[in-house]
Design an enzyme around this catalytic site. Structure first.
Site, PDB file in Angstrom:
ATOM      1  N   HIS A 124       0.837  -1.207   0.000  1.00 52.55           N
ATOM      2  CA  HIS A 124       0.000   0.000   0.000  1.00 52.55           C
ATOM      3  C   HIS A 124       0.870   1.254   0.000  1.00 52.55           C
ATOM      4  O   HIS A 124       2.060   1.205   0.303  1.00 52.55           O
ATOM      5  CB  HIS A 124      -0.909   0.022   1.229  1.00 52.55           C
ATOM      6  CG  HIS A 124      -2.097  -0.883   1.117  1.00 52.55           C
ATOM      7  ND1 HIS A 124      -2.016  -2.242   1.368  1.00 52.55           N
ATOM      8  CD2 HIS A 124      -3.384  -0.648   0.756  1.00 52.55           C
ATOM      9  CE1 HIS A 124      -3.208  -2.795   1.178  1.00 52.55           C
ATOM     10  NE2 HIS A 124      -4.053  -1.855   0.805  1.00 52.55           N
ATOM     11  N   HIS A 125       0.212   2.380  -0.286  1.00 51.46           N
ATOM     12  CA  HIS A 125       0.867   3.695  -0.245  1.00 51.46           C
ATOM     13  C   HIS A 125       1.410   3.974   1.167  1.00 51.46           C
ATOM     14  O   HIS A 125       0.933   3.404   2.156  1.00 51.46           O
ATOM     15  CB  HIS A 125      -0.110   4.782  -0.681  1.00 51.46           C
ATOM     16  CG  HIS A 125      -1.348   4.859   0.169  1.00 51.46           C
ATOM     17  ND1 HIS A 125      -1.405   5.578   1.340  1.00 51.46           N
ATOM     18  CD2 HIS A 125      -2.562   4.265   0.043  1.00 51.46           C
ATOM     19  CE1 HIS A 125      -2.595   5.443   1.890  1.00 51.46           C
ATOM     20  NE2 HIS A 125      -3.322   4.643   1.116  1.00 51.46           N
ATOM     21  N   LYS A 175      -0.780   5.020   4.471  1.00 53.02           N
ATOM     22  CA  LYS A 175      -1.796   4.145   5.089  1.00 53.02           C
ATOM     23  C   LYS A 175      -1.518   4.020   6.582  1.00 53.02           C
ATOM     24  O   LYS A 175      -0.394   3.689   6.984  1.00 53.02           O
ATOM     25  CB  LYS A 175      -1.791   2.766   4.415  1.00 53.02           C
ATOM     26  CG  LYS A 175      -2.876   1.842   4.950  1.00 53.02           C
ATOM     27  CD  LYS A 175      -3.027   0.605   4.100  1.00 53.02           C
ATOM     28  CE  LYS A 175      -4.051  -0.368   4.671  1.00 53.02           C
ATOM     29  NZ  LYS A 175      -5.397   0.213   4.845  1.00 53.02           N
TER      30      LYS A 175
END
Ligand code: NAD
Length: 262
Positions: free
Chosen positions: A155-156, A159
């Site tokens: 994920h980025h 998060k």
């Protein structure tokens, strides 16, 4: 045509802004309230980068419900604000569609209880992307045929929670689908072996440039099977969120994931 009045909590965030834009294109859904702790007083449509919506961002969820009477409240706040928002929606008898992640088992129990107490449905989904739902379904179907399974979720870097809600749900589904004897491979406790969840290890990667991605790698003698899903933009979540908004009032109690709606 009758329209469903919708409130968005977390309307100034990445997912909230995407949803405000998506709602603007739907004839049967109408944004009536937008709640966030930033951009307060600004037009929610302008904050989302589209046409003015005629709805000012408020920082008072209860007051926004009282003044606009939404049928459905969508929660995309950051994790710590998720549970208070769900409590407020359900206690005001507003059906809740919840995308915020990071709820504990005790919090899910509380949501279930609140749904019954107030006779109001809630749908909580760790991932509204249809492809991710299918990835979870296929992983659970394949798991009994393989000895070991590991999850890598990517994920980025902004998060807030790890592991992702999607990874936890996938691990639960795999654990439920596999025989009790199967266990994650060792060495147990080594920090680089990821987080054991049921019969699965989860590895979390956080990097700029990523959106939301997950690989489920299944291993057996002489072969592996990799099931991978990539959300390349937050648009990927919108068809699932819109489906949930349209269907949630026909559900009862707490529903986990949108699997049953597909
Ligand atoms: P974000 O940080 O961009 O947005 C969160 C928003 O919540 C911010 O605008 C913040 O100001 C607001 N907020 C914080 N406290 C608040 C409060 N008390 N009242 C109202 N608003 C408040 O995050 P994001 O990328 O939009 O993600 C939000 C959540 O959605 C995260 O938990 C993320 O993991 C989850 N998510 C779920 C899915 C899914 O399919 N279920 C997909 C993507 C993200």
């Amino acid at each position: 045509m009758t329209t469903i009045p919708v409130l968005v909590a977390g309307s100034a965030g990445q997912m909230g802004r995407q949803l405000v834009r998506a709602l603007a294109g739907e004839d049967d859904l109408r944004l009536v309230a937008a709640v966030d702790k930033v951009s307060v007083g600004e037009d929610a449509g302008v904050v989302a980068g589209c046409q003015p919506a005629g709805v000012s961002v408020s920082d008072d969820l209860a007051a926004a419900i009282d003044t606009t009477s939404p049928n459905v409240g969508v929660v995309f706040t950051s994790p710590p604000a998720g549970m208070p928002a769900v409590r407020t929606l359900l206690s005001h008898r507003v059906a809740a569609v919840v995308g915020t992640t990071g709820f504990s088992a005790a919090e899910f129990d509380e949501i279930d209880t609140l749904c019954r107490e107030h006779d109001t449905p809630a749908l909580v989904a760790s991932n509204f992307a249809i492809g991710a739902v299918l990835m979870m379904r296929f992983a659970a179907e394949a798991a009994p045929h393989f000895g070991q399974v590991e999850i890598i979720e990517l994920h980025h870097d902004r998060k807030a929670d790890a592991p992702s809600g999607t990874a936890l749900r996938t691990a639960q589904a795999i654990t439920k689908a596999t025989p009790a004897g199967s266990a994650p491979a060792g060495p147990e406790g080594a920090p680089s072996r990821g987080l054991p969840q049921g019969r699965v290890h989860i590895h979390s990667v956080r990097l700029p440039g990523l959106v939301a991605h997950q690989e489920v790698i299944l291993g057996a003698l002489g072969q592996t099977l990799t099931i991978r899903h990539d959300s390349l933009s937050r648009e990927s979540f919108m068809p699932g969120v819109l489906l949930a908004i349209r269907r949630v009032r026909g559900l009862s109690g707490l529903t986990r994931e949108i699997d049953s709606l597909l």
